[in-house]
Motif scaffolding. Structure first.
Motif, PDB file in Angstrom:
ATOM      1  N   SER A  55      43.738  41.373  50.470  1.00  0.00           N
ATOM      2  CA  SER A  55      42.890  40.293  49.944  1.00  0.00           C
ATOM      3  C   SER A  55      41.417  40.709  49.927  1.00  0.00           C
ATOM      4  O   SER A  55      40.683  40.378  48.997  1.00  0.00           O
ATOM      5  N   ILE A  79      46.850  47.358  46.586  1.00  0.00           N
ATOM      6  CA  ILE A  79      46.898  45.918  46.849  1.00  0.00           C
ATOM      7  C   ILE A  79      48.330  45.398  46.716  1.00  0.00           C
ATOM      8  O   ILE A  79      48.774  44.583  47.514  1.00  0.00           O
ATOM      9  N   GLN A  90      47.770  37.101  36.411  1.00  0.00           N
ATOM     10  CA  GLN A  90      46.399  37.589  36.595  1.00  0.00           C
ATOM     11  C   GLN A  90      45.919  38.464  35.439  1.00  0.00           C
ATOM     12  O   GLN A  90      44.738  38.783  35.352  1.00  0.00           O
ATOM     13  N   LEU A 112      50.345  38.757  40.475  1.00  0.00           N
ATOM     14  CA  LEU A 112      49.345  39.794  40.197  1.00  0.00           C
ATOM     15  C   LEU A 112      49.686  40.569  38.930  1.00  0.00           C
ATOM     16  O   LEU A 112      48.801  40.934  38.157  1.00  0.00           O
ATOM     17  N   THR A 154      36.905  44.480  44.548  1.00  0.00           N
ATOM     18  CA  THR A 154      37.045  45.046  43.191  1.00  0.00           C
ATOM     19  C   THR A 154      36.745  43.990  42.124  1.00  0.00           C
ATOM     20  O   THR A 154      36.043  44.274  41.162  1.00  0.00           O
ATOM     21  N   GLN A 155      37.276  42.789  42.333  1.00  0.00           N
ATOM     22  CA  GLN A 155      37.059  41.729  41.344  1.00  0.00           C
ATOM     23  C   GLN A 155      35.588  41.308  41.292  1.00  0.00           C
ATOM     24  O   GLN A 155      35.073  40.966  40.225  1.00  0.00           O
ATOM     25  N   TYR A 173      40.978  43.237  47.099  1.00  0.00           N
ATOM     26  CA  TYR A 173      41.042  42.508  45.826  1.00  0.00           C
ATOM     27  C   TYR A 173      39.703  41.808  45.563  1.00  0.00           C
ATOM     28  O   TYR A 173      39.175  41.865  44.447  1.00  0.00           O
ATOM     29  N   TRP A 218      42.832  50.516  42.717  1.00  0.00           N
ATOM     30  CA  TRP A 218      43.025  49.397  43.653  1.00  0.00           C
ATOM     31  C   TRP A 218      44.406  48.753  43.495  1.00  0.00           C
ATOM     32  O   TRP A 218      44.941  48.184  44.433  1.00  0.00           O
ATOM     33  N   PHE A 219      44.973  48.868  42.311  1.00  0.00           N
ATOM     34  CA  PHE A 219      46.161  48.062  41.968  1.00  0.00           C
ATOM     35  C   PHE A 219      47.399  48.383  42.828  1.00  0.00           C
ATOM     36  O   PHE A 219      47.955  47.476  43.456  1.00  0.00           O
TER      37      PHE A 219
END
Length: 333
Positions: free
Chosen positions: A55, A113, A129, A125, A61-62, A58, A109-110
């Motif tokens: 989390s 996570i 998303q 996700l 990065t977001q 996430y 990151w994908f």
């Protein structure tokens, strides 16, 4: 599902509608922020360290993608008249949206996570998303840039999944590969993209549902568990369907995509996409082949009890995967 989670889940869905129905970039940005802040409570879990780490990663990065997006929009507003810089700004806006959906070259990151999330959160996700950034991308798109990115996506998704032992990371790389197909589809037509997304979401939901039901997170669990042969067959059918092998239903959206790409003269792109789909099929078949061949002793802790109604659902879904292609072929006649 407690009331808090239900509230955040509702906000997650609502924020997507805010973004895609907004008539200004600022409204789109607000929708993306609400989406981020409602997804984090869904994935964070105080009892699971991996989920807490996921989390936080996430969020970081977001946030970076959101800042980049906002900065690009402000640049677009101030430097609107300068045509030379317009191309650069479109790449900037596209890049921040690609980062939000976990596309290459911002895909690092994908899988990390995805590794820390439960199967349901993974499903969110990989499907929900991706909707907002993709629709925003279709508003302001640098076509040459997107073609190159989608080719890299399919290559990274196929090669990255080859040496994975974690099923969640494997599904994440599969998602990156399918993202390449979706980027090309939204470039050609929004209806085509919507169709591909619905079909892909259906296939991913089956896989996540099956793995959650069997409590599986790593490939070796498929080898060790002396599963019911019916369940092994269903896993085979759904894996091959996800890989896009005819006559399973997963081939249908890819077939339509290949048709559209050929009519748009994207011959080289089509060739790369088909080759990478073969690599995807290779590692899907390798997993299934191993789980079919190895027949270990049944360990006490590996007992899996599946309720009858859930088994009926798996039967129905696998029937759809099997005969979906035959049903879909009838649409052409």
């Amino acid at each position: 599902m407690n009331s808090n989670k239900m509230f955040f889940f509702f906000m997650l869905i609502f924020s997507t509608f805010i973004s895609i129905s907004s008539n200004s970039w600022f409204g789109c940005w607000i929708g993306l922020e609400i989406n981020l802040l409602s997804f984090i409570p869904l994935i964070s879990n105080s009892s699971n360290l991996l989920a807490s780490e996921a989390s936080l990663k996430y969020f970081l990065t977001q946030s970076i993608a959101s800042i980049n997006f906002m900065f690009s929009i402000l640049m677009k507003l101030t430097l609107m008249k300068n045509f030379e810089i317009n191309n650069f700004i479109s790449i900037m806006i596209n890049s921040s949206l690609l980062m939000k959906m976990g596309s290459t070259p911002f895909h690092f990151w994908f899988p990390n996570i995805a590794e820390g999330l439960s199967w349901f959160n993974n499903f969110l996700l990989m499907t929900w998303q991706k909707i907002t950034p993709m629709i925003l991308l279709s508003y302001y798109m640098n076509k040459n840039f997107i073609i190159i990115i989608s080719i890299i996506n399919t290559i990274i998704g196929a090669i990255g999944g080859l040496n994975q032992t974690s099923l969640r990371k494997l599904m994440a790389f599969s998602s990156i590969n399918n993202l390449g197909w979706m980027l090309i589809s939204i470039m050609m037509s929004e209806n085509l993209w919507l169709f591909y997304l619905i079909m892909y979401s259906f296939l991913i939901s089956i896989m996540c549902f099956l793995f959650k039901l069997l409590n599986m997170y790593f490939i070796n669990q498929l080898f060790i568990s002396n599963l019911n042969y019916l369940i092994k067959t269903f896993l085979l059918i759904n894996f091959l369907s996800l890989g896009g092998l005819p006559p399973f239903i997963g081939f249908f959206p890819k077939w339509i995509m290949i048709n559209s790409m050929m009519s748009n003269n994207l011959f080289f792109t089509t060739f790369i996409f088909i080759m990478m789909s073969l690599i995807m099929l290779f590692f899907y078949i390798r997993i299934i082949y191993s789980s079919f061949m190895f027949n270990y002793i049944n360990l006490k802790w590996m007992n899996i009890y599946i309720k009858n109604n859930q088994m009926m659902m798996i039967n129905f879904i696998s029937f759809l995967s099997m005969f979906g292609m035959i049903l879909s072929t009838l649409f052409f006649f």
